[in-house]
Design an enzyme around this catalytic site. Structure first.
Site, PDB file in Angstrom:
ATOM      1  N   ARG A 122      53.784  56.509  45.547  1.00  0.00           N
ATOM      2  CA  ARG A 122      54.720  55.656  46.286  1.00  0.00           C
ATOM      3  C   ARG A 122      55.821  56.658  46.975  1.00  0.00           C
ATOM      4  NH1 ARG A 122      53.866  49.971  44.395  1.00  0.00           N
ATOM      5  NH2 ARG A 122      55.626  49.346  45.737  1.00  0.00           N
TER       6      ARG A 122
ATOM      7  N   TYR B 217      56.768  56.975  50.697  1.00  0.00           N
ATOM      8  CA  TYR B 217      57.273  55.772  51.302  1.00  0.00           C
ATOM      9  C   TYR B 217      58.875  55.803  50.494  1.00  0.00           C
ATOM     10  CZ  TYR B 217      58.191  50.675  52.781  1.00  0.00           C
ATOM     11  OH  TYR B 217      58.963  49.653  53.460  1.00  0.00           O
TER      12      TYR B 217
ATOM     13  N   GLY C 227      49.905  40.694  35.677  1.00  0.00           N
ATOM     14  CA  GLY C 227      50.675  39.581  36.528  1.00  0.00           C
ATOM     15  C   GLY C 227      52.029  39.354  35.939  1.00  0.00           C
TER      16      GLY C 227
HETATM   17  P1  NAD Z   1      54.060  46.666  59.814  1.00  0.00           P
HETATM   18  O1  NAD Z   1      53.270  47.757  59.259  1.00  0.00           O
HETATM   19  O2  NAD Z   1      53.436  45.320  60.137  1.00  0.00           O
HETATM   20  O3  NAD Z   1      54.942  47.253  60.897  1.00  0.00           O
HETATM   21  C1  NAD Z   1      55.325  48.529  61.279  1.00  0.00           C
HETATM   22  C2  NAD Z   1      55.115  48.903  62.589  1.00  0.00           C
HETATM   23  O4  NAD Z   1      55.549  50.209  62.832  1.00  0.00           O
HETATM   24  C3  NAD Z   1      53.673  48.823  63.146  1.00  0.00           C
HETATM   25  O5  NAD Z   1      53.576  48.192  64.204  1.00  0.00           O
HETATM   26  C4  NAD Z   1      53.351  50.135  63.263  1.00  0.00           C
HETATM   27  O6  NAD Z   1      52.263  50.280  64.266  1.00  0.00           O
HETATM   28  C5  NAD Z   1      54.474  50.840  63.748  1.00  0.00           C
HETATM   29  N1  NAD Z   1      54.658  52.492  63.641  1.00  0.00           N
HETATM   30  C6  NAD Z   1      54.296  53.085  62.415  1.00  0.00           C
HETATM   31  N2  NAD Z   1      54.405  54.300  62.534  1.00  0.00           N
HETATM   32  C7  NAD Z   1      54.897  54.287  63.874  1.00  0.00           C
HETATM   33  C8  NAD Z   1      55.406  55.608  64.765  1.00  0.00           C
HETATM   34  N3  NAD Z   1      55.195  56.961  64.061  1.00  0.00           N
HETATM   35  N4  NAD Z   1      55.623  55.508  65.701  1.00  0.00           N
HETATM   36  C9  NAD Z   1      55.755  54.109  66.473  1.00  0.00           C
HETATM   37  N5  NAD Z   1      55.479  52.966  65.683  1.00  0.00           N
HETATM   38  C10 NAD Z   1      54.884  53.120  64.432  1.00  0.00           C
HETATM   39  O7  NAD Z   1      55.292  46.469  58.570  1.00  0.00           O
HETATM   40  P2  NAD Z   1      56.360  45.591  58.445  1.00  0.00           P
HETATM   41  O8  NAD Z   1      56.111  44.490  57.417  1.00  0.00           O
HETATM   42  O9  NAD Z   1      56.654  44.695  59.743  1.00  0.00           O
HETATM   43  O10 NAD Z   1      57.597  46.460  58.275  1.00  0.00           O
HETATM   44  C11 NAD Z   1      58.625  46.811  59.263  1.00  0.00           C
HETATM   45  C12 NAD Z   1      59.676  47.686  58.744  1.00  0.00           C
HETATM   46  O11 NAD Z   1      60.585  46.946  57.558  1.00  0.00           O
HETATM   47  C13 NAD Z   1      59.180  49.019  57.970  1.00  0.00           C
HETATM   48  O12 NAD Z   1      59.973  50.026  58.281  1.00  0.00           O
HETATM   49  C14 NAD Z   1      59.113  48.661  56.634  1.00  0.00           C
HETATM   50  O13 NAD Z   1      59.470  49.630  55.835  1.00  0.00           O
HETATM   51  C15 NAD Z   1      60.449  47.631  56.597  1.00  0.00           C
HETATM   52  N6  NAD Z   1      60.297  46.866  55.192  1.00  0.00           N
HETATM   53  C16 NAD Z   1      59.572  45.646  55.120  1.00  0.00           C
HETATM   54  C17 NAD Z   1      59.149  44.873  54.089  1.00  0.00           C
HETATM   55  C18 NAD Z   1      58.258  43.903  54.047  1.00  0.00           C
HETATM   56  O14 NAD Z   1      58.295  43.401  52.894  1.00  0.00           O
HETATM   57  N7  NAD Z   1      57.535  43.528  55.183  1.00  0.00           N
HETATM   58  C19 NAD Z   1      59.817  45.195  53.108  1.00  0.00           C
HETATM   59  C20 NAD Z   1      60.777  46.418  53.171  1.00  0.00           C
HETATM   60  C21 NAD Z   1      60.811  47.239  54.209  1.00  0.00           C
HETATM   61  N1  UDP Z   2      49.617  42.779  43.839  1.00  0.00           N
HETATM   62  C1  UDP Z   2      48.388  42.165  43.048  1.00  0.00           C
HETATM   63  N2  UDP Z   2      47.311  41.796  43.583  1.00  0.00           N
HETATM   64  C2  UDP Z   2      47.028  42.305  44.782  1.00  0.00           C
HETATM   65  C3  UDP Z   2      48.063  42.809  45.655  1.00  0.00           C
HETATM   66  C4  UDP Z   2      49.242  43.166  45.078  1.00  0.00           C
HETATM   67  O1  UDP Z   2      48.745  41.940  41.658  1.00  0.00           O
HETATM   68  O2  UDP Z   2      45.820  41.769  45.445  1.00  0.00           O
HETATM   69  C5  UDP Z   2      50.707  43.077  43.052  1.00  0.00           C
HETATM   70  C6  UDP Z   2      51.240  44.628  43.128  1.00  0.00           C
HETATM   71  O3  UDP Z   2      50.568  45.372  42.012  1.00  0.00           O
HETATM   72  C7  UDP Z   2      52.641  44.528  42.895  1.00  0.00           C
HETATM   73  C8  UDP Z   2      53.192  43.226  43.681  1.00  0.00           C
HETATM   74  O4  UDP Z   2      51.682  42.397  43.834  1.00  0.00           O
HETATM   75  O5  UDP Z   2      53.234  44.527  41.566  1.00  0.00           O
HETATM   76  C9  UDP Z   2      53.566  43.196  45.026  1.00  0.00           C
HETATM   77  O6  UDP Z   2      52.542  44.140  45.836  1.00  0.00           O
HETATM   78  P1  UDP Z   2      52.883  44.470  47.580  1.00  0.00           P
HETATM   79  O7  UDP Z   2      51.916  45.449  47.805  1.00  0.00           O
HETATM   80  O8  UDP Z   2      52.948  42.931  47.975  1.00  0.00           O
HETATM   81  O9  UDP Z   2      54.347  44.953  47.610  1.00  0.00           O
HETATM   82  P2  UDP Z   2      55.534  46.027  46.749  1.00  0.00           P
HETATM   83  O10 UDP Z   2      54.522  46.271  45.437  1.00  0.00           O
HETATM   84  O11 UDP Z   2      55.274  47.045  47.880  1.00  0.00           O
HETATM   85  O12 UDP Z   2      56.219  45.181  46.336  1.00  0.00           O
END
Ligand code: NAD
Ligand code: UDP
Ligand code: UDP
Length: 319
Positions: free
Chosen positions: A148, A151, A213
């Site tokens: 991880r 990221y 879980g």
């Molecule tokens: P997503 O994957 O749906 O969206 C990310 C977007 O970025 C995509 O459209 C992808 O094509 C674009 N992208 C990736 N690399 C790129 C690059 N090099 N140049 C231009 N575009 C690029 O994910 P999301 O859930 O919409 O997340 C959006 C943002 O929010 C991300 O930065 C993510 O880390 C952050 N975030 C999301 C969550 C969540 O739960 N959804 C949680 C924490 C942080």
């Molecule tokens: N997870 C799970 N089953 C799935 C996908 C995810 O039990 O099919 C669990 C995963 O191991 C984690 C939690 O759900 O503990 C959230 O996972 P997700 O990938 O949505 O987000 P993140 O781990 O980045 O918070």
């Protein structure tokens, strides 16, 4: 000075064709902004923005932010980065590059045009937290060499860059630490827990619980998050964050699975699969800072949000 403008604000949203970005753009367009969506469509989809193509205040540019970008805008939301573990682990080197090189380019852009810039950071900067719930003051517990890390450490380095551009170049920065967010337009195959469970339940397949879980997450509906992001961008220049944005109501993954089964009426069984390494055991945001500084807190509970999300995936499955 930022570009002088009269009534229309020009906003750049990187990652705008993704799940969160496309909802954010909908809100910005609704309130009258002009939006430039920059996305390389790695995990995003044109389908998320099709309804906006042809709108006079919307423009899409296919571009990878790891390469310089020269445009003139009034504000930048930097969301570009794959967000689901399956996607960000698919090409981990690229994941770090997006957060580090991509952020440098967007900060360089913000510096040249003197525009405020908001970074979509993440609760992953806290790693597998030893403090619960997590406040912004907590420095985290992150493995720097695990699966991880591309990221987590990429996003941590991005935060460092944002704060150094702020200190060194006096940039107006905003850093949001986003906790697990869900809703319509999540990619059905991106492996995140909410989309996985709903897709599995709708297909009548087994629900895959990783580990036993008992690990917890706190799930925020996307509309609530978008409201928080906009409030943060609009906050006074001195307020940089980092600020947690998430729903503080915590659930175990097993509870989520049971709720999805109940709400879909699925006959699916719960099956346990191995827990991926470095999977955080608990996660819950302390949102006191967002409450005080932004007057923000989530309004949608999990059942309400899931209802809309299940409806979306149901429709997707039926074409
Ligand atoms: P997503 O994957 O749906 O969206 C990310 C977007 O970025 C995509 O459209 C992808 O094509 C674009 N992208 C990736 N690399 C790129 C690059 N090099 N140049 C231009 N575009 C690029 O994910 P999301 O859930 O919409 O997340 C959006 C943002 O929010 C991300 O930065 C993510 O880390 C952050 N975030 C999301 C969550 C969540 O739960 N959804 C949680 C924490 C942080
Ligand atoms: N997870 C799970 N089953 C799935 C996908 C995810 O039990 O099919 C669990 C995963 O191991 C984690 C939690 O759900 O503990 C959230 O996972 P997700 O990938 O949505 O987000 P993140 O781990 O980045 O918070
Ligand atoms: N950059 C960009 N658009 C701009 C201005 C800068 O993409 O409008 C990029 C530029 O390519 C550079 C990066 O942002 O690599 C960082 O810019 P900065 O001015 O901070 O650093 P420098 O150019 O001095 O290395």
């Amino acid at each position: 000075m930022a570009r002088d403008y009269f009534s229309t604000r020009r906003v750049l949203v990187t990652g705008g064709a993704g799940f969160v970005g496309s909802h954010l753009i909908d809100r910005l367009i609704d309130r009258g902004d002009e939006v430039l969506c920059v996305d390389n469509l790695f995990t995003g989809a044109k389908a998320n923005i099709t309804h906006l193509l042809g709108h006079p205040r919307f423009e899409f540019l296919r571009h990878d932010i790891c390469f310089p970008l020269f445009v003139e805008v009034d504000a930048i939301f930097n969301l570009a980065c794959p967000a689901s573990p399956i996607h960000y682990q698919h090409d981990p080197v690229q994941t770090t590059k997006v957060s580090v090189i991509g952020s440098i380019n967007m900060l360089g852009l913000a510096k040249r045009i003197r525009a405020p810039i908001l970074q979509a950071s993440t609760s992953e900067v806290y790693g597998d937290p030893t403090q619960h719930p997590q406040t912004e003051a907590y420095w985290g517990n992150v493995n720097p060499i695990g699966i991880r890390s591309c990221y987590d450490e990429g996003k941590r380095c991005a935060e460092t860059l944002f704060f150094d551009y702020h200190r060194q170049h006096n940039l107006n920065i905003k850093v949001a630490r986003i906790f697990n967010t869900y809703g319509p337009r999540m990619h059905p195959a991106d492996g995140r827990v909410v989309s996985n469970f709903i897709m599995q339940a709708l297909a009548g397949d087994d629900i895959t619980i990783y580990g036993d879980g008992s690990q917890t997450r706190s799930f925020c509906y996307v509309d609530d998050l978008v409201e928080g992001l906009i409030r943060l961008m609009d906050s006074p220049e001195g307020f940089t964050g980092p600020v947690n944005l998430g729903n503080p109501v915590e659930f175990t993954i097993r509870q989520l699975a049971e709720l999805v089964i109940e709400m879909t009426g699925a006959k699916s069984k719960l099956v346990e699969q191995p827990l991926p390494s470095d999977d955080p055991t608990q996660r819950q945001p302390d949102i006191s800072l967002a409450r005080t500084e932004l007057g923000w807190e989530p309004e949608q509970n999990l059942r309400e949000g899931l209802e809309k999300t299940i409806g979306y995936f149901h429709k997707l499955g039926n074409g």
